[in-house]
Design a protein around this motif. Structure first.
Motif: not given
Length: 342
Positions: A39-60
């Motif tokens: 996974v590219s660094a750019e894609a990883r950064d985009s996903v992490m920003s989106a997780i923070a934006e929508v408040g996603y919590v992984p289903n452990t």
């Protein structure tokens, strides 16, 4: 009565919400969340920003079902609850263990065995698959937990090494050599009647410290000047020193099997009017917080408790990743911390 909309329960964000917010595919988002490569660094950064934006919590729970991993490691401590709180070594091992597991995104689960019922309960817990591996502290001979772990075949490591259990990796120190070294140094201060307050003879650390003490004394070893107790505790030191004074009023040196034991012994000596180190020299084992609280400060063996916890945790993680077998021992170095008590 209807509930006002501002109090309505908010819908949990999903992986689809993260994908929409990041503008990436669900597959890419999934690879980032699961820590996968490619996974590219750019894609990883985009996903992490989106997780923070929508408040996603992984289903452990769902991830664990998929990977068949709990991402938890059990730390099993075979000590009474009182000693768990009193012994600084246990705390240092726990913190060392947690530092390695935390860096690897594993959760530490503490399991205290204080009775036969606890042993049965903990063994059943392990069989339930709630942890991926275990670290076992203070295991005794005929230990049912150790045998259960061997039978289950889960990744594991002992801190110490029960002599009657094979097939589990271990980390420890050379208790024989360390005990012999500090007893020899005590003898070099001119002591002639040296006794020992031993403890935990049902495990390797206790037996090995007696063996080292005996080796240092050689022909001068007197079994009547060795008393033993089940626990490495302050109370063991109090009772043990009283017994040694009754048996040998002329005693002028004492090796205590732990710093907590030494602290109890020193209080008894002072109450009996004995000056430390003028009348009686005393040494301990561990270089724990007890050693510096003693007056005078205690000469002792420095045991790398935190490093033992870190090494044990790493050995379990290496087994989980297929980098190491489940057998073999690793010994860490000890040094003598020489202070005014001897």
């Amino acid at each position: 009565m209807s509930v006002p909309s501002e109090f309505a329960r908010r819908r949990s964000a999903t992986i689809h919400d993260v994908a929409a917010a990041s503008g990436l595919s669900r597959g890419t988002v999934s690879r980032v969340i699961n820590g996968e490569r490619y996974v590219s660094a750019e894609a990883r950064d985009s996903v992490m920003s989106a997780i923070a934006e929508v408040g996603y919590v992984p289903n452990t729970a769902a991830r664990n079902l998929k990977t068949k991993r709990s991402h938890a490691i059990g730390l099993i401590v075979h000590e009474p609850h009182s000693l768990f709180l009193e012994d600084p070594n246990i705390g240092a091992i726990l913190l060392g263990t947690n530092s390695v597991l935390s860096a690897a995104d594993y959760q530490l689960v503490s399991l205290i065995v204080d009775s036969e019922r606890d042993s049965d309960r903990v063994a059943e817990y392990l069989r339930g698959g709630f942890v991926d591996g275990v670290i076992i502290i203070s295991a005794r001979e005929n230990d049912p937990i150790g045998r259960a772990v061997v039978a289950m075949g889960i990744p594991a490591a002992f801190v110490g090494h029960p002599p009657d259990i094979d097939g589990i990796a271990y980390v420890g120190i050379d208790n024989v050599q360390a005990a012999e070294a500090i007893t020899t140094r005590l003898l070099h201060t001119g002591r002639r009647r040296v006794g020992m307050i031993a403890s935990a003879l049902d495990r390797d650390s206790g037996r090995d410290r007696v063996a080292g003490f005996r080796a240092a004394l050689g022909d001068a070893f007197d079994p009547a000047l060795v008393v033993d107790y089940p626990l490495y505790s302050y109370d063991s030191g109090v009772e043990g020193m009283r017994r040694l004074l009754d048996r040998a009023p002329d005693i002028d040196g004492v090796f205590a099997a732990s710093d907590a034991i030494a602290a109890g012994a020193m209080d008894v000596l002072r109450a009996a009017g004995r000056s430390i180190p003028k009348d009686v020299g005393i040494v301990g084992f561990d270089d724990s917080a007890w050693a510096l609280r003693c007056q005078p400060p205690l000469s002792t063996v420095r045991q790398p408790a935190g490093d033992l916890g870190r090494m044990a945790a790493q050995r379990v993680l290496d087994q989980l990743d297929g980098r190491e077998s489940a057998t073999g021992g690793t010994f860490l170095e000890t040094v003598i911390a020489w202070r005014e008590s001897a």
